[in-house]
Structure formats: C-alpha cells, structure tokens
Design a protein around this motif. Sequence first.
Motif, PDB file in Angstrom:
ATOM      1  N   ASP A 148      10.421 -11.254   5.493  1.00  0.00           N
ATOM      2  CA  ASP A 148      10.098 -10.291   4.438  1.00  0.00           C
ATOM      3  C   ASP A 148       9.986  -8.902   5.055  1.00  0.00           C
ATOM      4  N   PRO A 149      11.137  -8.317   5.395  1.00  0.00           N
ATOM      5  CA  PRO A 149      11.078  -7.040   6.113  1.00  0.00           C
ATOM      6  C   PRO A 149      10.578  -5.893   5.250  1.00  0.00           C
ATOM      7  N   MET A 150      10.447  -6.082   3.937  1.00  0.00           N
ATOM      8  CA  MET A 150      10.001  -4.977   3.099  1.00  0.00           C
ATOM      9  C   MET A 150       8.477  -4.884   3.041  1.00  0.00           C
ATOM     10  N   HIS A 151       7.812  -5.950   3.522  1.00  0.00           N
ATOM     11  CA  HIS A 151       6.357  -5.975   3.410  1.00  0.00           C
ATOM     12  C   HIS A 151       5.704  -4.789   4.116  1.00  0.00           C
ATOM     13  N   GLN A 152       6.377  -4.327   5.215  1.00  0.00           N
ATOM     14  CA  GLN A 152       5.767  -3.242   5.991  1.00  0.00           C
ATOM     15  C   GLN A 152       5.723  -1.928   5.220  1.00  0.00           C
ATOM     16  N   PHE A 153       6.470  -1.841   4.116  1.00  0.00           N
ATOM     17  CA  PHE A 153       6.464  -0.602   3.344  1.00  0.00           C
ATOM     18  C   PHE A 153       5.499  -0.675   2.161  1.00  0.00           C
ATOM     19  N   GLN A 154       4.805  -1.790   2.079  1.00  0.00           N
ATOM     20  CA  GLN A 154       3.856  -2.004   0.979  1.00  0.00           C
ATOM     21  C   GLN A 154       2.660  -1.064   1.123  1.00  0.00           C
ATOM     22  N   ILE A 155       2.292  -0.419   0.018  1.00  0.00           N
ATOM     23  CA  ILE A 155       1.099   0.428   0.044  1.00  0.00           C
ATOM     24  C   ILE A 155      -0.050  -0.359  -0.594  1.00  0.00           C
ATOM     25  N   ASP A 156      -1.181  -0.397   0.129  1.00  0.00           N
ATOM     26  CA  ASP A 156      -2.362  -1.103  -0.396  1.00  0.00           C
ATOM     27  C   ASP A 156      -3.535  -0.139  -0.435  1.00  0.00           C
ATOM     28  N   ALA A 157      -4.402  -0.378  -1.397  1.00  0.00           N
ATOM     29  CA  ALA A 157      -5.653   0.387  -1.426  1.00  0.00           C
ATOM     30  C   ALA A 157      -6.579  -0.177  -0.361  1.00  0.00           C
ATOM     31  N   LEU A 215       5.139   4.292  -9.400  1.00  0.00           N
ATOM     32  CA  LEU A 215       4.287   4.821 -10.461  1.00  0.00           C
ATOM     33  C   LEU A 215       2.814   4.623 -10.144  1.00  0.00           C
ATOM     34  N   LEU A 216       2.514   3.597  -9.347  1.00  0.00           N
ATOM     35  CA  LEU A 216       1.107   3.338  -9.034  1.00  0.00           C
ATOM     36  C   LEU A 216       0.594   4.260  -7.927  1.00  0.00           C
ATOM     37  N   VAL A 217       1.515   4.657  -7.028  1.00  0.00           N
ATOM     38  CA  VAL A 217       1.004   5.348  -5.833  1.00  0.00           C
ATOM     39  C   VAL A 217       1.391   6.816  -5.766  1.00  0.00           C
ATOM     40  N   TYR A 218       2.303   7.281  -6.625  1.00  0.00           N
ATOM     41  CA  TYR A 218       2.824   8.631  -6.352  1.00  0.00           C
ATOM     42  C   TYR A 218       1.735   9.692  -6.406  1.00  0.00           C
ATOM     43  N   GLN A 219       0.741   9.524  -7.278  1.00  0.00           N
ATOM     44  CA  GLN A 219      -0.311  10.549  -7.353  1.00  0.00           C
ATOM     45  C   GLN A 219      -1.132  10.577  -6.070  1.00  0.00           C
ATOM     46  N   SER A 220      -1.496   9.391  -5.606  1.00  0.00           N
ATOM     47  CA  SER A 220      -2.257   9.314  -4.359  1.00  0.00           C
ATOM     48  C   SER A 220      -1.428   9.832  -3.183  1.00  0.00           C
ATOM     49  N   GLY A 234      -9.584  -2.340  -1.083  1.00  0.00           N
ATOM     50  CA  GLY A 234      -9.364  -3.733  -1.454  1.00  0.00           C
ATOM     51  C   GLY A 234      -9.040  -3.885  -2.932  1.00  0.00           C
ATOM     52  N   GLY A 235      -9.314  -2.840  -3.710  1.00  0.00           N
ATOM     53  CA  GLY A 235      -9.048  -2.916  -5.139  1.00  0.00           C
ATOM     54  C   GLY A 235      -7.566  -2.767  -5.438  1.00  0.00           C
ATOM     55  N   ALA A 236      -7.249  -2.806  -6.711  1.00  0.00           N
ATOM     56  CA  ALA A 236      -5.853  -2.666  -7.118  1.00  0.00           C
ATOM     57  C   ALA A 236      -5.484  -1.186  -7.159  1.00  0.00           C
ATOM     58  N   LEU A 237      -4.185  -0.922  -6.981  1.00  0.00           N
ATOM     59  CA  LEU A 237      -3.707   0.456  -7.137  1.00  0.00           C
ATOM     60  C   LEU A 237      -3.780   0.814  -8.601  1.00  0.00           C
ATOM     61  N   ASP A 238      -4.316   1.997  -8.911  1.00  0.00           N
ATOM     62  CA  ASP A 238      -4.480   2.307 -10.320  1.00  0.00           C
ATOM     63  C   ASP A 238      -3.793   3.611 -10.717  1.00  0.00           C
ATOM     64  N   GLY A 239      -2.981   4.145  -9.804  1.00  0.00           N
ATOM     65  CA  GLY A 239      -2.201   5.321 -10.183  1.00  0.00           C
ATOM     66  C   GLY A 239      -3.002   6.601 -10.260  1.00  0.00           C
ATOM     67  N   THR A 240      -4.207   6.637  -9.707  1.00  0.00           N
ATOM     68  CA  THR A 240      -4.983   7.888  -9.697  1.00  0.00           C
ATOM     69  C   THR A 240      -4.778   8.598  -8.365  1.00  0.00           C
ATOM     70  N   PRO A 241      -5.021   9.905  -8.308  1.00  0.00           N
ATOM     71  CA  PRO A 241      -4.690  10.658  -7.092  1.00  0.00           C
ATOM     72  C   PRO A 241      -5.579  10.355  -5.900  1.00  0.00           C
ATOM     73  N   PHE A 242      -6.831   9.986  -6.120  1.00  0.00           N
ATOM     74  CA  PHE A 242      -7.767  10.011  -4.992  1.00  0.00           C
ATOM     75  C   PHE A 242      -7.935   8.672  -4.311  1.00  0.00           C
ATOM     76  N   ILE A 243      -7.192   7.687  -4.771  1.00  0.00           N
ATOM     77  CA  ILE A 243      -7.332   6.355  -4.168  1.00  0.00           C
ATOM     78  C   ILE A 243      -6.828   6.416  -2.723  1.00  0.00           C
ATOM     79  N   PHE A 244      -7.625   5.827  -1.801  1.00  0.00           N
ATOM     80  CA  PHE A 244      -7.312   5.926  -0.373  1.00  0.00           C
ATOM     81  C   PHE A 244      -6.523   4.697   0.054  1.00  0.00           C
ATOM     82  N   THR A 245      -5.283   4.923   0.448  1.00  0.00           N
ATOM     83  CA  THR A 245      -4.397   3.803   0.779  1.00  0.00           C
ATOM     84  C   THR A 245      -4.095   3.796   2.272  1.00  0.00           C
ATOM     85  N   ASN A 246      -3.399   2.748   2.701  1.00  0.00           N
ATOM     86  CA  ASN A 246      -2.987   2.731   4.111  1.00  0.00           C
ATOM     87  C   ASN A 246      -2.041   3.895   4.398  1.00  0.00           C
ATOM     88  N   SER A 247      -1.229   4.284   3.406  1.00  0.00           N
ATOM     89  CA  SER A 247      -0.339   5.427   3.586  1.00  0.00           C
ATOM     90  C   SER A 247      -1.152   6.700   3.844  1.00  0.00           C
TER      91      SER A 247
END
Lengths: 164, 259
Positions: free
Chosen positions: B8-17, A8-13, B20-33
């Motif tokens: 912790d093999p799931m850590h590699q699938f973690q998406i981070d902004a 829910l946090l990342v799907y839009q991005s 450095g900020g928190a993920l906020d569910g908006t479209p334009f946030i630039f993540t490692n993905s």
Amino acid sequence: MPQLNQLLLVYQSQWFWLAVVLAAIYFGIGRGMVPKIERVVEDRNAKIAADLVAAERARAGADAAEERARAADLAARAAAHEVTAAAKAKAAKDAVARLAKADAAIAGKLATAEAALGKARKDALANLEAVAAEAAQDIVTKVSGASVTAAKAKSAVKAVFANA
Amino acid sequence: MAAESKIDPMHQFQIDALSGGALDGTPFIFTNSALWMLIVLGAILLFMWGGMKRELVPGRWQAAVEMLTGFASGLAIGNIGPEGKKYVPWIFTVFTFILFSNFMGMMPFGIFEKAHPFTVTSQFSVTGVLAIISFSIVLIVGFWKHGFHFFSLFVPHGTPALLLPLIVPIEMISFLVRPFSLALRLFVAMIAGHILVDVFGYFIVNGINAGTPMGYFVSAISFVFIAGVNALELLVCAIQAYVFALLTSLYINDAVHLH
C-alpha cells in the motif's frame, strides 16, 4: 490517492499551517535573517576588495621608494666618482708641480755643484802647474845637473799643459 | 508489520489528525502534515541560526548558510537583474522550504514507529499554494509595472501580423499553464519517487518473509536497486527545489522586464 480523497477534509488545515510556516520563513528568515547574512557577505567582499586596493597601493609605494632609492644611489655614485676624479686630477697636478719644483731645486744644486767642481778643478790645475814646474826644475837639476830658473820651468810646464 | 504486508504505497501520503479524532475540514486541526511543516520550519531555523555568528572569517556552518543565501540571491539577481533584490526573500522561502521538505521526507526516521516522515511537498494542496503565490507575484508585478501593456508578453518579438491569431492564444495558454506545471512537477516528482522507494521496500520485506531462495534473491536485488533509487531521489530533491526557484525567478523576470 489520499491527496485527492482527503482534499476537501484537509485543505483548510493544510493551507492554514502552510501559511503559518511560509509567513515565518518569509518574514522571519527571508526578510529578517537573510539580509543580515547577505550584508556580512557584502561587507566581507568589500573588505577584501579594499584590502586588495590597499595592498596594491602599498606595492606601488614600495616600487616608487625603491625607484627613488636606486636613483639616489646612482646620483651618490656619480657624485663620488666626480669627487674622486677631481681629487685625482688635483693630486696629479700637485705631483707635477712638486716634481717641477724638485727638478728646479736639483738643477740649481747641480749648477752650484758644477760651478764648485769647475772652480776646484781650476784651482787644482793651477796648483798642479806650480807643483809640476817645481818637479820639472828638480828633475832637470837631478838629471842634467843644469839649473833651470823657476820661471823657465814654469813656462815650459805651461806649454805642455796647454798642449795637453 | 507482517500482518499488514499488503503493498500500500499510498498510505504514506495519508493525512491524519494527531489528536486521534476524525478530519473535519476545519483550518486549525493539527495533522501529521502540519507537524512536519513545523519540523521543516524548525530545521530551517536551526540551520540559519547556526550561520548567524556573522564573523568576518566564516566557520563551516556559517559558510554553508552563506552558500544557501548566496545561492537564493544569486538566482534572483542573476535572472531578474539588480531589481531582483526585492524578490530574494520569496525565492529564498520557496527554495529552502521545498529543499528542506524534500530532504526531510527522505530521512530514515521511519525505523522508529510513529516517526515516519511525512513529505509535505508530495501534497498538491501545498505545492499548489506555492505555485499560486509565485504566479500571483508575476501577475501583480506585471500589471503594477506595465499596466495593460503586460499583455504584450503574449506577442513575442518579430511575430508576423499574419501569425498573431495563432501565436497569441498559444502564448496565453503556455502562460496560464505555468502555475499548474510548477505545482504538478514538484508534486509528481516527489510522489513518484516515494512510491518507488516504498514498493521496493515492500519487495524486500515480502521476499524475506517468503523464505524461499527466489524470495531472498528478489530481496537482494531490490535492496541494491533501492539504494540507487534513494541516491537518485536525494538528487531529485535538490533539483526540484532548484527548478521551482529558478522558474519562479524566470517568470518574475518576464513580469519585470516583459521580453
């Protein structure tokens, strides 16, 4: 599972950036670059096909030319053969004619020579009679002391010659 | 690393902004993905650009690019027929994006800190979109070309009328399940391979850290195993991209020709 926890946090991005990237690939590369590359490949294949056709045509032409050359060669050979045969026949005919002419000439010469020979022999024989008659008159005179007339001697000799 | 050697093999699938900020569910946030999607795009552009010399006699690079485009158009045209030319861009997009994403996720950039590759195709939010687009093309093309006649897709040739109440729901379910199977197959193949590699990587590290003969033995075994798994994963990367593109072209073929 972060894929679920963070959904829910990342799907839009995720969707936004995925849309950007997919649009760039689809329109920029898939519709922009790929058709150009495909056209290059098609052009190359067409050129290869055309070259092959041209080569095939050239080969056929070369084959036809070779066939023509062989036919011409055969014809020339036949013509040459004909010419030589004609020349040979003419030469043979000429030779026969010349031979006949020469034969005739030789025969003529032979006839004249024979005639001359015959005349000479006749002359010689005639002289021989006269000489023999004289000799016989002399011999008779010397051996027997009788004298014989020339006419008598001559007739005797002539008789002997006729018997000979 | 030693401090956090907990597996912790799931850590590699973690998406981070990346800000450095928190993920906020908006479209334009630039993540490692997002970053790795752009890296994949850059890699594809670089690769394709190298093949754009368009020479009559291709060099190695141009031949490789022509092989890729020829493969994609061969898939589309071979499965759909001459009409398949229209769908070459999408088949190509799907194939190259998945192929490059899978391979990029296998690159050993992780030896540099912060450069650990992120496998875009291990997110079902990504594979799902790919599958939904493919499935939407099938639906749009199917209804556009055949109208309601498209529903005859659910009635295979020569089905006895008696069996229709049974066959039609089965065919319908198998049709509707396609986008999910398409998305999940790729996602599961990627996530499983990466977890496997990650877990055995931890075994190597922890075995050496243990310092006992048994630890070294486990490390050695794991190292040999992980080398084989990596080779297998590279194969799976290519196969999954191929399967996705192949199934997409087969589904589009269904829509174009019914059957």
